[in-house]
Design an enzyme around this catalytic site. Structure first.
Site, PDB file in Angstrom:
ATOM      1  CD  GLU A   1      61.467  -0.096  86.703  1.00  0.00           C
ATOM      2  OE1 GLU A   1      61.547  -0.214  85.455  1.00  0.00           O
ATOM      3  OE2 GLU A   1      60.579   0.567  87.256  1.00  0.00           O
TER       4      GLU A   1
ATOM      5  CG  HIS B   1      57.129  -1.763  83.470  1.00  0.00           C
ATOM      6  ND1 HIS B   1      56.533  -0.851  84.309  1.00  0.00           N
ATOM      7  CD2 HIS B   1      58.472  -1.640  83.667  1.00  0.00           C
ATOM      8  CE1 HIS B   1      57.476  -0.217  84.994  1.00  0.00           C
ATOM      9  NE2 HIS B   1      58.661  -0.676  84.629  1.00  0.00           N
TER      10      HIS B   1
ATOM     11  CG  PHE C   1      45.759  -0.119  90.443  1.00  0.00           C
ATOM     12  CD1 PHE C   1      47.084  -0.507  90.310  1.00  0.00           C
ATOM     13  CD2 PHE C   1      45.468   1.242  90.422  1.00  0.00           C
ATOM     14  CE1 PHE C   1      48.100   0.424  90.155  1.00  0.00           C
ATOM     15  CE2 PHE C   1      46.485   2.185  90.276  1.00  0.00           C
ATOM     16  CZ  PHE C   1      47.805   1.774  90.150  1.00  0.00           C
TER      17      PHE C   1
ATOM     18  CE1 TYR D   1      54.237  -2.848  88.282  1.00  0.00           C
ATOM     19  CE2 TYR D   1      54.361  -5.178  88.799  1.00  0.00           C
ATOM     20  CZ  TYR D   1      54.368  -4.158  87.876  1.00  0.00           C
ATOM     21  OH  TYR D   1      54.511  -4.427  86.540  1.00  0.00           O
TER      22      TYR D   1
ATOM     23  CE  LYS E   1      52.813  -4.191  82.576  1.00  0.00           C
ATOM     24  NZ  LYS E   1      51.984  -3.194  83.291  1.00  0.00           N
TER      25      LYS E   1
ATOM     26  CG  ASN F   1      49.544  -1.665  80.976  1.00  0.00           C
ATOM     27  OD1 ASN F   1      50.147  -2.662  81.393  1.00  0.00           O
ATOM     28  ND2 ASN F   1      49.806  -0.446  81.419  1.00  0.00           N
TER      29      ASN F   1
HETATM   30  P1  CMP Z   1      52.873  -0.006  84.526  1.00  0.00           P
HETATM   31  O1  CMP Z   1      52.877   1.468  84.320  1.00  0.00           O
HETATM   32  O2  CMP Z   1      53.793  -0.829  83.757  1.00  0.00           O
HETATM   33  O3  CMP Z   1      53.131  -0.287  86.095  1.00  0.00           O
HETATM   34  C1  CMP Z   1      52.084  -0.037  87.009  1.00  0.00           C
HETATM   35  C2  CMP Z   1      50.891  -0.813  86.541  1.00  0.00           C
HETATM   36  O4  CMP Z   1      49.740  -0.686  87.331  1.00  0.00           O
HETATM   37  C3  CMP Z   1      50.443  -0.277  85.183  1.00  0.00           C
HETATM   38  O5  CMP Z   1      51.414  -0.572  84.234  1.00  0.00           O
HETATM   39  C4  CMP Z   1      49.135  -1.002  85.027  1.00  0.00           C
HETATM   40  O6  CMP Z   1      49.325  -2.377  84.695  1.00  0.00           O
HETATM   41  C5  CMP Z   1      48.631  -0.915  86.468  1.00  0.00           C
HETATM   42  N1  CMP Z   1      47.704   0.226  86.625  1.00  0.00           N
HETATM   43  C6  CMP Z   1      48.004   1.539  86.604  1.00  0.00           C
HETATM   44  N2  CMP Z   1      46.893   2.293  86.792  1.00  0.00           N
HETATM   45  C7  CMP Z   1      45.873   1.405  86.931  1.00  0.00           C
HETATM   46  C8  CMP Z   1      44.475   1.539  87.172  1.00  0.00           C
HETATM   47  N3  CMP Z   1      43.911   2.756  87.293  1.00  0.00           N
HETATM   48  N4  CMP Z   1      43.744   0.420  87.262  1.00  0.00           N
HETATM   49  C9  CMP Z   1      44.300  -0.801  87.161  1.00  0.00           C
HETATM   50  N5  CMP Z   1      45.642  -0.991  86.935  1.00  0.00           N
HETATM   51  C10 CMP Z   1      46.397   0.098  86.830  1.00  0.00           C
END
Ligand code: CMP
Length: 143
Positions: A128, A117, A59, A51, A11, A114
């Protein structure tokens, strides 16, 4: 045993922190074959579609903003049990809950930023990988 695929995205936060190399080194060390890979920048529409499953979550808007803020690396990874093994390698979505030594524990900044993915099922891995890669861009050990 037949190999399986998963889709990873490195990311924008991890890209701007220059973590592409360290993350890919861990991916290879864990036994994944990189079958397809590119730098890619989401348009707003592409990020909203990718998404879409999170559209109702609080979020969502912030996530789309973050994922369009700079380039990402997308890669199709192959290994036996790829989806599950990759999710173990990256750790929990929230890096504060991720196990020591996982990619998110090492390189993530927050639950949103984070680092990486990973697909959550074989079905979503197929969807995907099809989103990002044409057949002629894949160098699979299994297909
Ligand atoms: P990922 O699981 O790759 O794809 C969905 C994304 O949404 C996740 O990574 C995070 O980047 C984001 N995400 C998921 N939960 C939260 C949350 N509670 N707050 C903010 N971002 C979130």
């Amino acid at each position: 045993m037949k190999g399986t695929k998963t889709l990873t995205i490195i990311k924008p936060g991890a890209i701007s922190n220059e973590y592409i190399g360290p993350i890919l080194a861990r991916v290879n060390s864990a036994g994944f074959h990189i079958a397809a890979m590119k730098l890619f920048k989401f348009t707003r529409t592409q990020a909203e579609n990718f998404y879409a499953i999170h559209r109702e979550r609080p979020f969502y808007a912030s996530l789309v903003e973050f994922m369009t803020s700079g380039p990402v690396v997308v890669a199709m990874l192959e290994k036996e049990n790829a989806v599950e093994d990759y999710r173990k390698l990256i750790g929990a979505t929230d890096p504060s809950k991720a196990e020591e030594g996982t990619i998110r524990k090492l390189y993530a900044e927050s639950i949103e930023r984070n680092a990486v993915h990973g697909s959550d099922s074989n079905e979503n891995a197929e969807i995907e990988c099809d989103f990002f890669f044409a057949k002629c861009e894949r160098f699979s050990n299994f297909e």
